[in-house]
Design an enzyme around this catalytic site. Structure first.
Site, PDB file in Angstrom:
ATOM      1  N   PRO A   2       0.750  -1.229   0.000  1.00  0.00           N
ATOM      2  CA  PRO A   2       0.000   0.000   0.000  1.00  0.00           C
ATOM      3  C   PRO A   2       0.793   1.300   0.000  1.00  0.00           C
ATOM      4  O   PRO A   2       1.244   1.766   1.029  1.00  0.00           O
ATOM      5  CB  PRO A   2      -0.775  -0.084   1.318  1.00  0.00           C
ATOM      6  CG  PRO A   2       0.057  -0.971   2.192  1.00  0.00           C
ATOM      7  CD  PRO A   2       1.079  -1.619   1.363  1.00  0.00           C
ATOM      8  N   GLU A   3       0.889   1.917  -1.127  1.00  0.00           N
ATOM      9  CA  GLU A   3       1.177   3.337  -1.160  1.00  0.00           C
ATOM     10  C   GLU A   3      -0.096   3.971  -1.694  1.00  0.00           C
ATOM     11  O   GLU A   3      -1.099   3.286  -1.861  1.00  0.00           O
ATOM     12  CB  GLU A   3       2.396   3.641  -2.041  1.00  0.00           C
ATOM     13  CG  GLU A   3       3.685   3.061  -1.461  1.00  0.00           C
ATOM     14  CD  GLU A   3       4.929   3.418  -2.256  1.00  0.00           C
ATOM     15  OE1 GLU A   3       4.975   4.521  -2.819  1.00  0.00           O
ATOM     16  OE2 GLU A   3       5.841   2.585  -2.317  1.00  0.00           O
TER      17      GLU A   3
END
Length: 272
Positions: A2-3
């Site tokens: 997750p970015e």
DNA sequence: ATGTCCACCTGCTGGC
DNA sequence: TGCCAGCAGGTGGACA
């Protein structure tokens, strides 16, 4: 996983099944992730209708008609499994909608978090109070980035990972954006000239937009919500590609460690 | 006040 | 085959 682009994609996937639906059941399989999960979270969500799902920085926000907002962070290893085929190890939270869809929050490393806050207190929430501008929003441009970097004595790589400078970039997209902008990761943040800051802003926006676009393109089969990474990774130009040729000049990509984290860069394209 | 380091966790890979 | 070291998308608190 997750970015910002991954969180955005996950939020779009969640929006598809949650928006307009009531939450029928919330099951906490453990009391904490990175932090304790508020004990009253299941009661506050159960029976509430989801008005909309959106994102701030790397946080997913599930808004309800009761004025509550569930705040989801995926940490390093978190993912949302939509309508899972049975339980999996590390399915820590399960949310069931009134029309029978199930969302499992799976996070082996438990660096993720789940909180709940009042909608009207969101801006002032400790998690959000110090966040910088959204990189894809109007508040992020050469002027604001220049102001944020002014006098900073850290390498630009570290500065861009600082969520108070710009909110949502992580290790992958910082590497990618610096490569696209032709800026060395070791360059002192405060020493960047205005034209190069301009180029950096455009590179950041472009890298993020392309990543979201390629995530969105396969969203229809919920591949992202189901958690598999591999969609934008094939477009990475330097990240994870030590020794492989730079796609611009064919020089082997190098890896170095900055502030304890891997930086991938092209020594020719990113000279200064 | 800034900048850097480390801890928090589990899982996977590659070398021996 | 097994074991162990090293590494992984983030964050915030402890330190200099």
């Amino acid at each position: 996983m997750p970015e910002l682009p991954e969180v955005e994609t996950v939020c779009r996937g969640m929006a598809g099944v949650l928006e307009g639906r009531r939450i029928a059941r919330v099951e906490l399989r453990r009391p904490d992730l990175r932090r304790p999960i508020p004990a009253d979270l299941p009661a506050r969500l159960t029976g509430a209708r989801v008005t909309h799902v959106d994102r701030r920085a790397k946080y997913g926000l599930v808004h309800t008609d009761r004025g509550d907002v569930a705040i989801l962070h995926l940490g390093m290893s978190g993912r949302i499994r939509l309508d899972p085929d049975g339980d999996e190890k590390h399915d820590h939270v399960l949310i069931v909608t009134d029309d029978g869809h199930r969302l499992a929050f799976n996070d082996p490393r438990r660096f993720g978090s789940l909180d709940i806050a009042r909608e009207d207190a969101l801006e002032a929430h400790p998690l959000f109070a110090h966040l910088g501008p959204e990189p894809l929003g109007n508040g992020f441009n050469a002027a604001t980035l220049a102001a944020a970097l002014k006098d900073r004595r850290s390498p630009i790589k570290a500065a861009l990972l600082d969520q108070t400078v710009v909110a949502g970039l992580g290790n992958i997209y910082v590497c990618e954006a610096l490569h696209q902008a032709g800026i060395s990761p070791t360059r002192l943040a405060g020493s960047l000239t205005r034209p190069r800051i301009d180029k950096l802003v455009r590179a950041i926006r472009d890298v993020l937009a392309r990543a979201i676009a390629s995530g969105g393109s396969s969203l229809r089969d919920y591949a992202q919500v189901n958690g598999e990474l591999g969609y934008f990774q094939h477009q990475w130009r330097v990240y994870g590609r030590e020794g492989a040729p730079c796609p611009v000049c064919a020089t082997p990509v190098r890896r170095m460690v900055q502030a304890g984290r891997s930086t991938f860069y092209c020594p020719v394209c990113q000279k200064a």
